[in-house]
Design a protein around this motif. Structure first.
Motif, mmCIF file in Angstrom:
data_model
loop_
_atom_site.group_PDB
_atom_site.id
_atom_site.type_symbol
_atom_site.label_atom_id
_atom_site.label_comp_id
_atom_site.label_asym_id
_atom_site.label_seq_id
_atom_site.Cartn_x
_atom_site.Cartn_y
_atom_site.Cartn_z
ATOM 1 N N TRP A 55 0.830 -1.211 0.000
ATOM 2 C CA TRP A 55 0.000 0.000 0.000
ATOM 3 C C TRP A 55 0.864 1.261 0.000
ATOM 4 O O TRP A 55 0.573 2.216 -0.731
ATOM 5 N N LYS B 291 2.321 1.925 -3.431
ATOM 6 C CA LYS B 291 1.316 2.510 -4.324
ATOM 7 C C LYS B 291 1.079 3.983 -3.989
ATOM 8 O O LYS B 291 0.953 4.818 -4.885
ATOM 9 N N LEU B 292 1.027 4.308 -2.709
ATOM 10 C CA LEU B 292 0.842 5.694 -2.290
ATOM 11 C C LEU B 292 2.000 6.564 -2.771
ATOM 12 O O LEU B 292 1.783 7.652 -3.327
ATOM 13 N N ASP C 220 1.656 7.207 -6.382
ATOM 14 C CA ASP C 220 0.592 8.174 -6.670
ATOM 15 C C ASP C 220 1.048 9.615 -6.476
ATOM 16 O O ASP C 220 0.557 10.520 -7.146
ATOM 17 N N ILE C 221 1.977 9.833 -5.559
ATOM 18 C CA ILE C 221 2.471 11.205 -5.332
ATOM 19 C C ILE C 221 3.778 11.454 -6.083
ATOM 20 O O ILE C 221 4.567 12.320 -5.730
ATOM 21 N N LYS C 222 3.991 10.641 -7.114
ATOM 22 C CA LYS C 222 5.131 10.803 -8.034
ATOM 23 C C LYS C 222 6.479 10.596 -7.343
ATOM 24 O O LYS C 222 7.447 11.287 -7.600
ATOM 25 N N GLU D 54 7.919 7.250 -6.997
ATOM 26 C CA GLU D 54 7.987 5.805 -7.199
ATOM 27 C C GLU D 54 9.295 5.236 -6.664
ATOM 28 O O GLU D 54 10.368 5.800 -6.872
#
Length: 159
Positions: A98, A101-102, A105-107, A109
């Motif tokens: 999780w 993935k978070l 999502d906030i660029k 990676e």
């Protein structure tokens, strides 16, 4: 929020007192060349005298600051310390998935696998070698999902 009562006011005041006392606390990040997600797990075995359940927890760091953690009584009674460590490893692997993935999502990676440290070599052997699963059939099926999570989502399990 729609029907506040005295208990809500008491809870809100308690939160405000806590915030006032801890306003100078915080997570301090310093400049670091290694800004990778890393996790640590631990649990006790039959730590509760009342119901023989274990207390387990995990902690994740990003760079040199701790930012995600959990400590709770396990929902199952483990039959061995290995099972206790395995259960918390499965929970931590789900959290690592999780968090990855978070961060994506906030660029932010994570290009490299997330290291998840477990302090039990037998639990690591069960995670890395599905053949062991014949000896662990008593462990709830949902915890065996760690093997799939580990392989698909770039999570390394280490001692």
């Amino acid at each position: 929020m729609q029907v506040p009562n005295d208990q809500h006011i008491i809870a809100a005041k308690r939160i405000l007192r806590y915030l006032k006392k801890t306003e100078f606390y915080g997570i301090h990040y310093t400049k670091s060349t290694k800004f990778a997600l890393c996790g640590y797990t631990d649990s006790d075995f039959a730590g509760s005298n009342e119901d023989a359940k274990n207390t387990s927890g995990y902690l994740f760091t990003l760079g040199n600051g701790h930012f995600s953690w959990n400590s709770h009584k396990q929902s199952v009674v483990a039959q061995s310390s290995v099972e206790s460590k395995y259960v918390v490893a499965a929970e931590a692997a789900n959290q690592a998935f999780w968090l990855r993935k978070l961060l994506m999502d906030i660029k932010f990676e994570q290009k490299f696998p997330t290291n998840l440290f477990i302090d039990n070599k037998s639990a690591i052997a069960i995670v890395k070698n599905p053949i062991w699963h014949g000896k662990t059939k008593h462990i709830n099926v949902k915890y065996h999902a760690i093997t799939d999570t580990m392989e698909k989502n770039k999570i390394n399990v280490q001692y």
